[in-house]
Design an enzyme around this catalytic site. Structure first.
Site, PDB file in Angstrom:
ATOM      1  N   LYS A  17      15.784 -45.221  25.353  1.00 44.62           N
ATOM      2  CA  LYS A  17      14.837 -44.226  25.889  1.00 44.62           C
ATOM      3  C   LYS A  17      13.509 -44.869  26.272  1.00 44.62           C
ATOM      4  CE  LYS A  17      12.191 -44.340  22.046  1.00 44.62           C
ATOM      5  NZ  LYS A  17      10.837 -44.874  22.014  1.00 44.62           N
ATOM      6  N   PRO A 103      16.964 -53.729  24.183  1.00 42.91           N
ATOM      7  CA  PRO A 103      16.272 -54.808  23.472  1.00 42.91           C
ATOM      8  C   PRO A 103      15.980 -54.464  22.010  1.00 42.91           C
ATOM      9  CG  PRO A 103      14.989 -54.046  25.390  1.00 42.91           C
ATOM     10  CD  PRO A 103      16.256 -53.273  25.377  1.00 42.91           C
ATOM     11  N   GLY A 107      10.870 -51.072  21.507  1.00 40.08           N
ATOM     12  CA  GLY A 107      10.200 -49.801  21.809  1.00 40.08           C
ATOM     13  C   GLY A 107      11.060 -48.868  22.642  1.00 40.08           C
ATOM     14  N   GLY A 110      16.605 -48.635  20.435  1.00 35.75           N
ATOM     15  CA  GLY A 110      17.957 -49.207  20.344  1.00 35.75           C
ATOM     16  C   GLY A 110      18.601 -48.950  18.988  1.00 35.75           C
ATOM     17  N   GLY A 111      17.853 -49.145  17.920  1.00 33.49           N
ATOM     18  CA  GLY A 111      18.395 -48.913  16.576  1.00 33.49           C
ATOM     19  C   GLY A 111      18.718 -47.433  16.382  1.00 33.49           C
ATOM     20  N   ASP A 145      13.464 -40.894  16.088  1.00 32.31           N
ATOM     21  CA  ASP A 145      14.023 -40.963  17.446  1.00 32.31           C
ATOM     22  C   ASP A 145      15.527 -40.713  17.504  1.00 32.31           C
ATOM     23  OD1 ASP A 145      11.521 -41.701  18.292  1.00 32.31           O
ATOM     24  OD2 ASP A 145      11.994 -43.837  18.517  1.00 32.31           O
TER      25      ASP A 145
HETATM   26  O1  C5P Z   1      11.484 -42.944  12.192  1.00 34.18           O
HETATM   27  P1  C5P Z   1      11.451 -44.366  12.597  1.00 34.18           P
HETATM   28  O2  C5P Z   1      12.261 -45.242  11.672  1.00 34.18           O
HETATM   29  O3  C5P Z   1      11.767 -44.598  14.030  1.00 34.18           O
HETATM   30  O4  C5P Z   1       9.926 -44.826  12.420  1.00 34.18           O
HETATM   31  C1  C5P Z   1       9.562 -46.162  12.263  1.00 34.18           C
HETATM   32  C2  C5P Z   1       8.111 -46.213  11.808  1.00 34.18           C
HETATM   33  O5  C5P Z   1       7.267 -45.773  12.861  1.00 34.18           O
HETATM   34  C3  C5P Z   1       7.773 -45.337  10.629  1.00 34.18           C
HETATM   35  O6  C5P Z   1       8.040 -45.998   9.414  1.00 34.18           O
HETATM   36  C4  C5P Z   1       6.281 -45.096  10.827  1.00 34.18           C
HETATM   37  O7  C5P Z   1       5.539 -46.217  10.379  1.00 34.18           O
HETATM   38  C5  C5P Z   1       6.160 -45.062  12.342  1.00 34.18           C
HETATM   39  N1  C5P Z   1       6.175 -43.676  12.851  1.00 34.18           N
HETATM   40  C6  C5P Z   1       5.065 -42.888  12.654  1.00 34.18           C
HETATM   41  N2  C5P Z   1       5.064 -41.590  13.102  1.00 34.18           N
HETATM   42  C7  C5P Z   1       6.141 -41.098  13.757  1.00 34.18           C
HETATM   43  C8  C5P Z   1       7.270 -41.902  14.007  1.00 34.18           C
HETATM   44  C9  C5P Z   1       7.268 -43.198  13.526  1.00 34.18           C
HETATM   45  O8  C5P Z   1       4.071 -43.325  12.064  1.00 34.18           O
HETATM   46  N3  C5P Z   1       6.103 -39.822  14.176  1.00 34.18           N
END
Ligand code: C5P
Length: 310
Positions: A17, A103, A107, A110-111, A145
């Protein structure tokens, strides 16, 4: 029991995305930030093949440096499979083969795409037959995500990015992505934004905990108008990604010079997404960036979310 429950393996594809718009508000106690974002799924995919196995194992192809993708419980796809098994009482295991194109730490989610694909693949392989609502709930527990990677298309994400509402988007948008060899850490980019805001005195006392996507972004998507979208694209994390990796600014300037309508850091970076007027102009921009030695890909959006291929 579904037909797929008898298959020995299930192949699911899920898209990466771009955050066409990403507004970041205050930080909740759990560390997550309030968001208002618009996701668009693009034609760069993760393929996950789930095969019956007694234990939980995982292998990865498509990455230059295998050490960048863990194959244990730190891998979100592995966590997704185990979460589905424990939520449904499934007692067997699975082998997950991840064929990556998005990648790593780029950003582009992908995960999260791997996790969404693993949920759909295991649900079909094991015949657990979860409703879309239950799959969404598990996806949201895995990461902010992941629900979007299940749904795909173009969507507004609020809350932590996991509360989704479809956004109307007409036609197709052409993007050129410039990837970087070294990824950026999402938590670090969010933390840098907080530090930067504190430094400049912004949001110090009253960070907004509820944000909206600006109407011009939604209007541009609805109209299918790349010029209006280019004028309204924005990412709050761009400032911290550029502080962390100032050389990204050179990439943005190169793409604009080559004729892209706008260039933006995708999510927490370092991938740069250029919006182009037409497929032809995207091809031209891609070629110019490649001449500069950049790794540039031409993709389009929106595309569907995680779906079974076979
Ligand atoms: O949820 P995800 O594993 O993608 O988020 C990775 C990191 O990104 C979180 O641990 C947090 O530090 C940051 N994040 C955030 N606020 C969000 C989404 C992600 O601070 N709404």
């Amino acid at each position: 029991m579904t037909r797929e429950a008898f298959a020995e393996s299930v192949h699911v594809r899920a898209p990466g995305k771009i955050n066409v718009y990403l507004g970041v508000g205050g930080r909740h106690d759990d560390g997550y930030h309030a968001l208002a974002t618009v996701f668009q799924a693009v034609s760069l995919y993760e393929d996950v093949i789930a095969t019956d196995a007694p234990d939980f194992t995982l292998s990865v192809t498509g990455v230059d440096d295998p050490s960048t993708v863990p194959v244990d419980d730190r891998n979100l796809a592995m966590r997704a499979a185990k979460m589905l098994a424990s939520a449904t009482g499934y007692e067997g295991g699975v082998h997950l083969e991840l064929r990556k194109s998005v990648p790593v730490a780029g950003g582009m989610g992908g995960g999260s795409a791997d996790a969404a694909a693993a949920l759909v693949a295991c649900d079909a392989l094991w015949g657990t037959g979860l409703s879309p609502q239950r799959l969404h709930e598990l996806a949201a527990r895995l990461g902010a995500d992941v629900p979007f990677a299940l749904h795909g298309g173009t969507a507004v994400g609020t809350g932590r990015g996991d509360q989704l509402n479809p956004a109307l988007a007409r036609g197709r948008f052409d993007w050129v992505l410039v990837t970087s060899e070294a990824g950026l850490s999402t938590p670090e980019i969010y933390a840098r934004l907080d530090a930067h805001r504190t430094e400049i005195g912004a949001l110090a006392d009253d960070p907004p905990m509820s944000l909206d996507v600006p109407i011009p972004v939604l209007q541009a998507l609805r109209a299918g108008d790349p010029h209006s979208l280019a004028a309204s694209m924005f990412n709050d994390l761009e400032v911290s990604a550029l502080l962390e990796r100032p050389a990204l600014d050179d990439i943005i300037n190169e793409g604009l010079h080559a004729g892209a309508l706008s260039g933006i850091v995708s999510g927490s970076g370092p991938t740069i997404a250029f919006l182009c007027e037409t497929p032809d102009s995207a091809q031209y921009v891609q070629g110019e960036l490649q001449k500069n030695g950049r790794t540039a890909l031409h993709v389009h959006g929106p595309v569907p979310g995680a779906r079974i291929i076979s």
